[in-house]
Design an enzyme around this catalytic site. Structure first.
Site, PDB file in Angstrom:
ATOM      1  N   GLU A 128       0.841  -1.190   0.000  1.00 41.20           N
ATOM      2  CA  GLU A 128       0.000   0.000   0.000  1.00 41.20           C
ATOM      3  C   GLU A 128       0.879   1.243   0.000  1.00 41.20           C
ATOM      4  O   GLU A 128       2.083   1.151   0.278  1.00 41.20           O
ATOM      5  CB  GLU A 128      -0.901   0.008   1.244  1.00 41.20           C
ATOM      6  CG  GLU A 128      -1.850  -1.174   1.311  1.00 41.20           C
ATOM      7  CD  GLU A 128      -2.744  -1.171   2.537  1.00 41.20           C
ATOM      8  OE1 GLU A 128      -3.596  -2.062   2.635  1.00 41.20           O
ATOM      9  OE2 GLU A 128      -2.594  -0.266   3.390  1.00 41.20           O
ATOM     10  N   PRO A 129       0.302   2.408  -0.311  1.00 40.38           N
ATOM     11  CA  PRO A 129       1.114   3.633  -0.284  1.00 40.38           C
ATOM     12  C   PRO A 129       1.840   3.845   1.033  1.00 40.38           C
ATOM     13  O   PRO A 129       2.934   4.410   1.057  1.00 40.38           O
ATOM     14  CB  PRO A 129       0.070   4.730  -0.540  1.00 40.38           C
ATOM     15  CG  PRO A 129      -0.979   4.056  -1.361  1.00 40.38           C
ATOM     16  CD  PRO A 129      -1.060   2.649  -0.821  1.00 40.38           C
ATOM     17  N   ALA A 131       2.329   1.177   3.396  1.00 39.39           N
ATOM     18  CA  ALA A 131       2.731  -0.103   4.005  1.00 39.39           C
ATOM     19  C   ALA A 131       3.363  -0.987   2.934  1.00 39.39           C
ATOM     20  O   ALA A 131       2.677  -1.434   2.024  1.00 39.39           O
ATOM     21  CB  ALA A 131       1.529  -0.805   4.637  1.00 39.39           C
ATOM     22  N   PHE A 157       2.131  -0.614  -6.604  1.00 41.70           N
ATOM     23  CA  PHE A 157       3.208  -1.485  -7.083  1.00 41.70           C
ATOM     24  C   PHE A 157       2.712  -2.908  -7.349  1.00 41.70           C
ATOM     25  O   PHE A 157       3.428  -3.880  -7.086  1.00 41.70           O
ATOM     26  CB  PHE A 157       4.385  -1.537  -6.088  1.00 41.70           C
ATOM     27  CG  PHE A 157       4.918  -0.194  -5.661  1.00 41.70           C
ATOM     28  CD1 PHE A 157       4.942   0.873  -6.528  1.00 41.70           C
ATOM     29  CD2 PHE A 157       5.407  -0.018  -4.371  1.00 41.70           C
ATOM     30  CE1 PHE A 157       5.435   2.116  -6.130  1.00 41.70           C
ATOM     31  CE2 PHE A 157       5.910   1.219  -3.971  1.00 41.70           C
ATOM     32  CZ  PHE A 157       5.924   2.285  -4.847  1.00 41.70           C
ATOM     33  N   GLU A 245       8.145 -17.671  -2.770  1.00 41.57           N
ATOM     34  CA  GLU A 245       8.256 -16.419  -3.515  1.00 41.57           C
ATOM     35  C   GLU A 245       9.701 -15.924  -3.539  1.00 41.57           C
ATOM     36  O   GLU A 245      10.242 -15.552  -4.594  1.00 41.57           O
ATOM     37  CB  GLU A 245       7.357 -15.346  -2.894  1.00 41.57           C
ATOM     38  CG  GLU A 245       7.470 -13.997  -3.585  1.00 41.57           C
ATOM     39  CD  GLU A 245       6.520 -12.950  -3.014  1.00 41.57           C
ATOM     40  OE1 GLU A 245       6.618 -11.779  -3.441  1.00 41.57           O
ATOM     41  OE2 GLU A 245       5.688 -13.294  -2.145  1.00 41.57           O
ATOM     42  N   ARG A 271      35.587  -6.744 -28.683  1.00 41.78           N
ATOM     43  CA  ARG A 271      35.956  -5.327 -28.671  1.00 41.78           C
ATOM     44  C   ARG A 271      37.464  -5.151 -28.472  1.00 41.78           C
ATOM     45  O   ARG A 271      38.072  -5.846 -27.648  1.00 41.78           O
ATOM     46  CB  ARG A 271      35.195  -4.618 -27.549  1.00 41.78           C
ATOM     47  CG  ARG A 271      35.486  -3.139 -27.403  1.00 41.78           C
ATOM     48  CD  ARG A 271      34.874  -2.342 -28.509  1.00 41.78           C
ATOM     49  NE  ARG A 271      35.063  -0.903 -28.268  1.00 41.78           N
ATOM     50  CZ  ARG A 271      34.798   0.028 -29.163  1.00 41.78           C
ATOM     51  NH1 ARG A 271      34.320  -0.305 -30.353  1.00 41.78           N
ATOM     52  NH2 ARG A 271      34.986   1.310 -28.871  1.00 41.78           N
ATOM     53  N   GLN A 339      30.352  -1.391 -16.968  1.00 45.38           N
ATOM     54  CA  GLN A 339      31.645  -0.704 -17.048  1.00 45.38           C
ATOM     55  C   GLN A 339      32.537  -1.332 -18.111  1.00 45.38           C
ATOM     56  O   GLN A 339      33.195  -0.627 -18.887  1.00 45.38           O
ATOM     57  CB  GLN A 339      32.344  -0.755 -15.681  1.00 45.38           C
ATOM     58  CG  GLN A 339      33.684  -0.021 -15.620  1.00 45.38           C
ATOM     59  CD  GLN A 339      33.516   1.495 -15.624  1.00 45.38           C
ATOM     60  OE1 GLN A 339      32.441   2.005 -15.314  1.00 45.38           O
ATOM     61  NE2 GLN A 339      34.583   2.203 -15.981  1.00 45.38           N
ATOM     62  N   GLY A 342      31.986  -0.237 -21.550  1.00 43.56           N
ATOM     63  CA  GLY A 342      32.340   1.131 -21.867  1.00 43.56           C
ATOM     64  C   GLY A 342      31.115   1.953 -22.243  1.00 43.56           C
ATOM     65  O   GLY A 342      30.004   1.713 -21.756  1.00 43.56           O
TER      66      GLY A 342
END
Length: 382
Positions: A128-129, A131, A157, A245, A271, A339, A342
Site C-alpha cells: 500500500e502507499p 505499508a 506497485f 516467492e 571489442r 563498465q 564502456g
C-alpha cells in the site's frame, strides 16, 4: 549452469519451452518492452503448451509435477527478460498456490483451470502507499455485510495489476485485532467487481514490459465465498508462502547475473582497444574471474535450496540468505558488466543496458535486503 536436472521429463520440458520461447518470445521482446505490455496471446500460448502452471493437479488441467518444473519455467523466462518473467512467475507460482492450498473445491474449479490455460491472469495486492514490507500495518479494510465484504483501501506497485482477471487482496477483516496481524485475511476480488477500480500504470526505471499498477477499492462488494481459507489467518498463509516467492526471486536474479556475465564475456572478446582485445587486459580478466566465482557460488547454493524446497524443508533462513545476497551480487555484476562495455553499455541498443536497469529493484521487492537480514538474525539469535 542450469538447474540440476535428473529426469528425462525435466530435460524435455526445458528443451520444448526453450524452442517455444525462441519462436514466440525472443523475436518480440524488445517490442513488448517499448509497448510496455506482454500480450495476453503469449500467456495463452504458454498455457496451450502446458508450460504455465505445470504443478497444478491434473484434475484442474495441470501436469501434477513438482516445483522443479516451475523453476525451469522461471529460468527460461528470465533468460528472455525480467519483464517477461516477473508477471508470469508471480501468477503461476506465487498467487495461484494460495488458491490451490487454501481454497475451497469450488474456488479451485472456478479459478485454477483458466489460470492454467492463460485465460485468467492473477495478481496479489499486498503493498500500500503507506505499508510495504510491514504487512501487519495494511490499512485496506473489509467489513462483512451479510453475504458480502465491503472493501475499502488502495494498493500500489501491483504486478499484473492492470490486466489481472482476479486479485488476491491482503486486507483486514478485523481492524481491532491485537496483535494487528491476527485481523488479516485474503479476499479474491474479480475484474468487474462493483467498487473495484484500477489506477494508473506505473512508470518504472526498468522492467518496462511488466504490468505494474495501482488498485483502488471504494465500497467494493466482494462475495463472502471469495474468502481464501479462514478469516484472520491471512498473515499466516502469507508467511507460509513467502519461502517459495523469495526462492523464485533468488533464482530469477541468479539467471540475470549469469546472462549479464555471458553478454560481457562475448563483448570483451570482440571489442578492441589500444591494439588488444579488452579480454586480454589484466583488469578485465580479474573482473571476469571475480564475477564468475560469485556466480558459481550463488548458483550452487540456489540449486541446493530448490531441491530442499521440493522436499518441503523449512528453509526460510537459507532462502532469506539467498534472496539478499544473490540480488546484491547481481547488482554488483550489473555495474561491473556495464563498465566493461564502456560507452556502449550506456546505449539502449545493447542488452546490458536493459538488464542493468531491470536488476536494481530485485533487492527491494519480495522483501528488502534489510528485511531479509532481519529474518536471518531472528532465526539465529531469538
Amino acid at each position: 549452469m542450469n538447474l540440476l536436472e535428473v529426469t528425462l521429463e525435466q530435460q524435455e520440458f526445458r528443451k520444448a519451452l526453450r524452442r517455444m520461447l525462441e519462436k514466440e518470445a525472443y523475436p518480440y521482446f524488445n517490442k513488448w518492452e517499448e509497448q510496455r505490455d506482454i500480450p495476453r496471446a503469449f500467456w495463452e500460448k504458454l498455457g496451450e503448451h502446458g508450460f504455465l502452471m505445470p504443478w497444478v493437479d491434473e484434475s484442474y488441467g495441470g501436469l501434477g509435477v513438482d516445483f522443479s518444473f516451475s523453476a525451469i519455467l522461471t529460468e527460461e523466462l528470465e533468460r528472455v527478460g525480467v519483464g517477461l518473467s516477473s508477471g508470469i512467475s508471480l501468477h503461476a507460482d506465487i498467487v495461484c498456490p494460495y488458491i490451490a492450498d487454501y481454497g475451497t473445491e469450488e474456488q479451485k474449479k472456478k479459478w485454477l483451470p483458466k489460470s492454467v490455460t492463460g485465460q485468467f491472469i492473477s495478481a496479489i495486492a499486498m503493498t500500500e502507499p503507506g505499508a510495504g514490507s510491514d504487512l501487519a500495518n495494511v490499512k485496506t479494510v473489509a467489513i462483512r455485510d451479510g453475504d458480502y465484504y465491503i472493501l475499502n483501501g488502495a494498493k500500489t506497485f501491483i504486478t499484473n495489476g492492470g490486466k489481472a482477471d482476479f486479485v488476491v487482496v491482503v486486507c483486514k477483516t478485523n481492524p481491532d485485532a491485537m496483535p494487528a496481524y491476527r485481523g488479516i485475511s485474503l479476499l479474491v476480488v474479480e475484474s468487474g467487481t462493483p467498487g473495484f477500480k484500477r489506477g494508473k500504470q506505473l512508470e518504472k526505471i526498468g522492467m518496462h514490459s511488466g504490468d505494474t499498477a495501482e488498485l483502488i477499492f471504494e465500497d467494493a462488494k466482494v462475495p463472502v465465498s471469495n474468502l481464501i481459507g479462514e478469516e484472520g489467518k491471512g498473515f499466516y498463509y502469507l508467511m507460509e508462502k513467502l519461502q517459495q516467492e523469495r526462492l523464485l526471486v533468488a533464482l530469477q536474479v541468479m539467471v540475470e547475473a549469469e546472462e549479464m556475465m555471458n553478454l560481457t564475456i562475448q563483448y570483451v572478446k570482440e571489442r578492441q582497444a589500444f591494439g588488444s582485445r579488452i579480454a586480454d587486459f589484466q583488469n578485465t580478466r580479474f573482473k571476469i574471474a571475480e564475477m564468475a566465482t560469485e556466480i558459481e557460488l550463488g548458483r550452487n547454493y540456489v540449486n541446493q535450496l530448490v531441491q530442499r524446497h521440493i522436499q518441503n524443508e523449512d528453509i526460510v533462513k537459507e532462502v532469506s540468505m539467498a534472496k539478499w545476497w544473490i540480488s546484491e551480487m547481481a547488482k554488483r555484476v550489473a555495474t561491473e558488466c556495464l563498465q566493461l562495455h564502456g560507452g556502449y553499455g550506456y546505449m539502449e541498443e545493447y542488452e546490458i543496458a536493459r538488464r542493468f536497469r531491470d536488476i536494481q529493484v530485485t533487492s527491494i521487492y519480495a522483501g528488502t535486503t534489510e528485511v531479509m537480514k532481519g529474518i536471518i538474525a531472528k532465526k539465529l539469535l531469538d
